[in-house]
Scaffold this motif. Structure first.
Motif, PDB file in Angstrom:
ATOM      1  N   ASP A 157       0.840  -1.189   0.000  1.00 13.33           N
ATOM      2  CA  ASP A 157       0.000   0.000   0.000  1.00 13.33           C
ATOM      3  C   ASP A 157       0.879   1.246   0.000  1.00 13.33           C
ATOM      4  O   ASP A 157       1.943   1.266   0.621  1.00 13.33           O
ATOM      5  CB  ASP A 157      -0.905   0.018   1.236  1.00 13.33           C
ATOM      6  CG  ASP A 157      -1.918  -1.109   1.219  1.00 13.33           C
ATOM      7  OD1 ASP A 157      -2.040  -1.780   0.186  1.00 13.33           O
ATOM      8  OD2 ASP A 157      -2.581  -1.318   2.258  1.00 13.33           O
ATOM      9  N   GLY A 158       0.432   2.286  -0.670  1.00 14.72           N
ATOM     10  CA  GLY A 158       1.183   3.532  -0.680  1.00 14.72           C
ATOM     11  C   GLY A 158       1.205   4.164  -2.049  1.00 14.72           C
ATOM     12  O   GLY A 158       0.299   3.958  -2.856  1.00 14.72           O
ATOM     13  N   VAL A 159       2.244   4.961  -2.333  1.00 16.49           N
ATOM     14  CA  VAL A 159       2.333   5.693  -3.590  1.00 16.49           C
ATOM     15  C   VAL A 159       3.697   5.450  -4.223  1.00 16.49           C
ATOM     16  O   VAL A 159       4.679   5.133  -3.545  1.00 16.49           O
ATOM     17  CB  VAL A 159       2.118   7.205  -3.379  1.00 16.49           C
ATOM     18  CG1 VAL A 159       0.719   7.478  -2.885  1.00 16.49           C
ATOM     19  CG2 VAL A 159       3.138   7.783  -2.404  1.00 16.49           C
ATOM     20  N   ARG A 160       3.731   5.616  -5.540  1.00 16.59           N
ATOM     21  CA  ARG A 160       4.978   5.520  -6.282  1.00 16.59           C
ATOM     22  C   ARG A 160       4.945   6.550  -7.402  1.00 16.59           C
ATOM     23  O   ARG A 160       3.888   6.947  -7.867  1.00 16.59           O
ATOM     24  CB  ARG A 160       5.179   4.116  -6.865  1.00 16.59           C
ATOM     25  CG  ARG A 160       4.021   3.642  -7.726  1.00 16.59           C
ATOM     26  CD  ARG A 160       4.333   2.385  -8.525  1.00 16.59           C
ATOM     27  NE  ARG A 160       4.628   1.232  -7.710  1.00 16.59           N
ATOM     28  CZ  ARG A 160       4.663  -0.014  -8.188  1.00 16.59           C
ATOM     29  NH1 ARG A 160       4.376  -0.234  -9.451  1.00 16.59           N
ATOM     30  NH2 ARG A 160       4.949  -1.019  -7.408  1.00 16.59           N
ATOM     31  N   TYR A 180      -2.041   3.438  -4.379  1.00 21.18           N
ATOM     32  CA  TYR A 180      -2.579   2.095  -4.175  1.00 21.18           C
ATOM     33  C   TYR A 180      -3.112   1.960  -2.749  1.00 21.18           C
ATOM     34  O   TYR A 180      -2.390   2.134  -1.771  1.00 21.18           O
ATOM     35  CB  TYR A 180      -1.487   1.055  -4.422  1.00 21.18           C
ATOM     36  CG  TYR A 180      -1.980  -0.373  -4.438  1.00 21.18           C
ATOM     37  CD1 TYR A 180      -2.747  -0.844  -5.506  1.00 21.18           C
ATOM     38  CD2 TYR A 180      -1.680  -1.246  -3.412  1.00 21.18           C
ATOM     39  CE1 TYR A 180      -3.184  -2.152  -5.537  1.00 21.18           C
ATOM     40  CE2 TYR A 180      -2.116  -2.558  -3.433  1.00 21.18           C
ATOM     41  CZ  TYR A 180      -2.865  -3.013  -4.496  1.00 21.18           C
ATOM     42  OH  TYR A 180      -3.299  -4.312  -4.539  1.00 21.18           O
ATOM     43  N   ASN A 181      -4.415   1.696  -2.649  1.00 27.36           N
ATOM     44  CA  ASN A 181      -5.064   1.485  -1.341  1.00 27.36           C
ATOM     45  C   ASN A 181      -4.782   2.642  -0.371  1.00 27.36           C
ATOM     46  O   ASN A 181      -4.399   2.435   0.782  1.00 27.36           O
ATOM     47  CB  ASN A 181      -4.620   0.165  -0.705  1.00 27.36           C
ATOM     48  CG  ASN A 181      -5.236  -1.035  -1.401  1.00 27.36           C
ATOM     49  OD1 ASN A 181      -6.206  -0.900  -2.157  1.00 27.36           O
ATOM     50  ND2 ASN A 181      -4.687  -2.217  -1.161  1.00 27.36           N
ATOM     51  N   ALA A 182      -4.977   3.844  -0.841  1.00 26.34           N
ATOM     52  CA  ALA A 182      -4.704   5.012   0.002  1.00 26.34           C
ATOM     53  C   ALA A 182      -5.723   5.127   1.128  1.00 26.34           C
ATOM     54  O   ALA A 182      -6.885   4.731   0.991  1.00 26.34           O
ATOM     55  CB  ALA A 182      -4.733   6.286  -0.846  1.00 26.34           C
ATOM     56  N   PRO A 219       2.803   6.328   2.812  1.00 29.27           N
ATOM     57  CA  PRO A 219       4.092   5.692   2.520  1.00 29.27           C
ATOM     58  C   PRO A 219       4.437   5.780   1.034  1.00 29.27           C
ATOM     59  O   PRO A 219       3.584   5.631   0.173  1.00 29.27           O
ATOM     60  CB  PRO A 219       3.873   4.235   2.947  1.00 29.27           C
ATOM     61  CG  PRO A 219       2.395   4.035   2.894  1.00 29.27           C
ATOM     62  CD  PRO A 219       1.776   5.358   3.243  1.00 29.27           C
ATOM     63  N   VAL A 220       5.708   6.057   0.738  1.00 28.44           N
ATOM     64  CA  VAL A 220       6.212   6.088  -0.635  1.00 28.44           C
ATOM     65  C   VAL A 220       7.039   4.830  -0.862  1.00 28.44           C
ATOM     66  O   VAL A 220       7.935   4.512  -0.073  1.00 28.44           O
ATOM     67  CB  VAL A 220       7.065   7.346  -0.883  1.00 28.44           C
ATOM     68  CG1 VAL A 220       7.691   7.294  -2.272  1.00 28.44           C
ATOM     69  CG2 VAL A 220       6.216   8.598  -0.726  1.00 28.44           C
ATOM     70  N   GLU A 221       6.738   4.110  -1.927  1.00 33.34           N
ATOM     71  CA  GLU A 221       7.394   2.832  -2.174  1.00 33.34           C
ATOM     72  C   GLU A 221       8.872   3.034  -2.499  1.00 33.34           C
ATOM     73  O   GLU A 221       9.237   3.898  -3.315  1.00 33.34           O
ATOM     74  CB  GLU A 221       6.699   2.116  -3.330  1.00 33.34           C
ATOM     75  CG  GLU A 221       7.141   0.674  -3.507  1.00 33.34           C
ATOM     76  CD  GLU A 221       6.265  -0.068  -4.499  1.00 33.34           C
ATOM     77  OE1 GLU A 221       6.710  -1.130  -4.970  1.00 33.34           O
ATOM     78  OE2 GLU A 221       5.163   0.421  -4.803  1.00 33.34           O
TER      79      GLU A 221
END
Length: 687
Positions: free
Chosen positions: A64-67, A90-92, A190-192
């Motif tokens: 889960d998080g952002v990229r 993703y699934n924020a 969270p940032v991937e």
């Protein structure tokens, strides 16, 4: 889609948006980064990233998080080119926050401010909000869910000083620009790891160069030898001109905008271009509240002049493109076409010479909705027919017709039928495809002839390399000529529809529509009347049709014969890639909405060129919802909507355990898989 054992050979083989993860979202190598002190240099794909991507294609859970991902394929950006940086969420969790920053010397040289670009991206997604931290850094508050935030920025070369070079080891002059994604200090998402930074170099003409120097492609150090295509600056001959219009049709009081675009070269001196009403136009200036001369004159500025006596536009070296002017329809009492043409370019060449708008109602030939399959295997590899790839045989086409299907989509790739961009079609390689097209006519099947190359084509100089049509060294004209050869071959077979390109993804929607219009013009120049099928960019996703830019720019697609349709693809798994057996709850009822609404609003015909799902109860529920939406939005004589759907996939070389397979195994005597049973329930009546 491709056979698993050929994935390494083909590269971008996954449909939907998985290839975004496989290619664009990979970190460009070993990076040194800091929000404060360091810039980032991209130098390659890491083993860790490749292993992560391999795991993801097998369906492993993504954290889960952002990229941060990008659609741009090379380290270099040139004047007028548009880069799209995507924040892949993703699934924020609603209320979580991220920060996105554009920094380094090149950050100041885009046509819109970074804050405006982020604002436009955020406003496209309900529930998001942004707060400026400073002029180059924005904080975004997320809404719950999985989605993509696409930030579009177009480079301008105006006013770039000639004394800054961030890559002195390379030929030419470059400015570095970096995009950095980070969690917000408070309530951060969270940032991937490995997906936080993208870096590019803006290459530009050194304004300190001596006056009259017109070989912009020359290296400043002759001892370095020839400059690689991706390193050199563009030359005068690289300039490309295109004429576009904003909408296919307008009624009384409606406004159409015409756009003159120039790409690949920054002007160093004034240049001219001629514009006039084309001889094919059945409407005249009298059909507008003010004619061409008055409309162009109203849009002039100090860097653009216009001679109304000769129709000559003069652009100074400081002119900003596109040059845009608008025209308003007067009373429209009957259908007419108003067509403009540009000619006599002083520098470079014209890629798209004409653009036309219907005054009245589009008269697209009516077509009853057709349901069918992708008969895939022609895109599985490069080499010999029946060794590296194959096409469906007569038995499969007869089987498809016997099931009640009315349309099939047949992928092929240019490498198997043409030796280079300047070569004629390979007769021996074309004969198996001829057989398929002929059998489609016999079986009364529409055949979508699908160029399955993801938006790429041969480089002009070498068949050993490929690139994006319309960029330096990969001409739109040569790809258009390829399609002209195809069209000449099949123009007497109305069962063949020309599906111009599968899933372009590395170019912007604006650049892709220029390529598409160049192809369409070349097809019509052969006398072919077959239906032309335009696709969007960004993997052609129906669920991203608006935020990808397709809704705005693919509307500018122009077919002089008005016998065309638009294609989108849609899968039902988490990221819309068509690589997982799991379907998202509600996806079947929701994911077509953007594309469907766009078709209906503009009175256009659409095809779902790829849809697919696995054989389980949850996916069957979503599939039926999607098919219900497709059927209920069918086009009619008076309304836009769908005229076709081809399921992914069937075809002779798929393994028996392929999770989306929609044909019996053994073929054709085995039991129908669940997907085939579902499709048959939605078959329109064939006559």
């Amino acid at each position: 889609m491709s056979r698993p054992d050929d994935q390494a050979f083909l590269g971008n083989v996954h449909e939907g948006e998985l290839a975004l993860k496989e290619d664009h979202s990979l970190p460009r190598g070993i990076v040194l980064c800091s929000m404060i002190a360091f810039s980032v240099i991209a130098i390659g794909r890491t083993t860790e990233a490749a292993e992560r991507t391999t795991a993801e294609t097998r369906g492993s859970a993504r954290p889960d998080g952002v990229r941060l991902t990008t659609t741009w394929p090379t380290p270099i950006i040139r004047q007028g080119e548009t880069i799209v940086n995507t924040i892949d969420v993703y699934n924020a969790v609603a209320g979580h926050k991220i920060r996105i920053q554009n920094s380094n010397h090149g950050a100041s040289y885009f046509t819109t401010s970074f804050s405006a670009a982020v604002q436009a991206a955020v406003s496209a997604i309900p529930g998001l909000s942004q707060t400026p931290i400073n002029t180059q850094q924005m904080e975004i508050t997320l809404t719950a869910g999985t989605y993509k935030i696409d930030i579009d920025q177009t480079v301008t070369m105006q006013g770039i000083p000639g004394n800054i070079d961030d890559a002195p080891w390379a030929p030419g002059t470059q400015l570095q620009t970096d995009w950095i994604l980070a969690s917000a200090p408070s309530n951060g998402a969270p940032v991937e790891n490995g997906f936080a930074v993208d870096s590019k170099w803006i290459t530009y003409t050194n304004q300190a160069a001596s006056p009259g120097a017109n070989n912009q492609g020359a290296s400043s150090d002759a001892s370095q030898g020839p400059v690689p295509e991706e390193k050199r600056e563009s030359a005068v001959s690289d300039a490309r001109w295109s004429l576009l219009r904003s909408a296919p049709s307008i009624g009384t009081g409606g406004v159409v905008t015409f756009e003159i675009h120039k790409t690949n070269y920054a002007l160093t001196s004034p240049t001219t271009l001629h514009i006039a009403v084309d001889s094919a136009s059945t409407a005249t200036d009298a059909d507008f509240t003010q004619g061409l001369d008055a409309s162009v004159s109203a849009a002039l500025n100090r860097n653009v002049t216009y001679d109304t006596h000769t129709g000559t536009l003069t652009f100074s070296e400081k002119a900003v493109f596109p040059f845009v002017f608008s025209m308003t329809a007067a009373s429209v009492s009957s259908n007419k076409d108003y067509v403009l043409a540009i000619s006599n370019s002083h520098v470079g060449a014209i890629d798209v010479a004409r653009a036309g708008v219907r005054l009245g109602t589009l008269s697209i030939p009516p077509t009853k909705p057709l349901l069918g399959l992708n008969e895939a295997s022609g895109e599985f590899g490069v080499g010999s027919h029946n060794f590296k790839y194959t096409y469906p045989g007569k038995d499969r086409l007869a089987w498809a017709a016997a099931q009640g299907f009315g349309i099939i989509r047949v992928p092929f790739i240019f490498q198997n039928v043409q030796a280079s961009s300047s070569a004629p079609l390979n007769e021996a390689a074309m004969r198996p495809l001829d057989s398929v097209m002929n059998e489609c006519a016999i079986q009364r099947l529409v055949c979508l002839l699908d160029l399955h190359n993801y938006g790429s084509y041969f480089s002009d100089a070498s068949a050993a390399s490929q690139g994006l049509p319309g960029t330096v060294g990969v001409s739109n004209a040569r790809l258009a000529n390829f399609w002209a050869q195809i069209a000449s071959r099949y123009k007497d077979n109305p069962s063949v529809w020309f599906d111009l390109m599968n899933e372009p993804n590395k170019q912007s929607a604006l650049e892709w529509v220029k390529t598409s219009n160049a192809i369409a013009a070349a097809i019509r120049a052969t006398g072919a009347t077959n239906k032309i099928v335009f696709q969007g960019t960004a993997w052609d996703g129906a669920w991203t049709w608006s935020r990808s830019g397709n809704a705005m720019h693919i509307l500018k697609a122009y077919d002089p014969r008005n016998n065309f349709a638009f294609e989108a693809h849609q899968y039902l798994d988490g990221d819309g890639s068509g690589t997982s057996p799991n379907c998202v709850l509600g996806s079947g009822a929701e994911r077509l909405d953007q594309f469907t609404t766009w078709l209906q609003k503009n009175g256009l015909h659409g095809i779902l060129g790829e849809v697919g799902w696995a054989a389980n109860d949850a996916c069957t529920v979503e599939a039926r919802a999607l098919l219900d939406d497709w059927r209920s939005a069918a086009a009619s004589a008076t309304a836009g909507g769908y005229i076709g759907l081809t399921y992914w996939a069937a075809g002779p070389w798929w393994p028996n355990d392929y999770m989306y397979l929609a044909e019996p195994r053994p073929f054709p005597t085995g039991a129908d898989p669940a997907q085939l049973e579902t499709l048959k329930k939605y078959l329109p009546t064939r006559k």
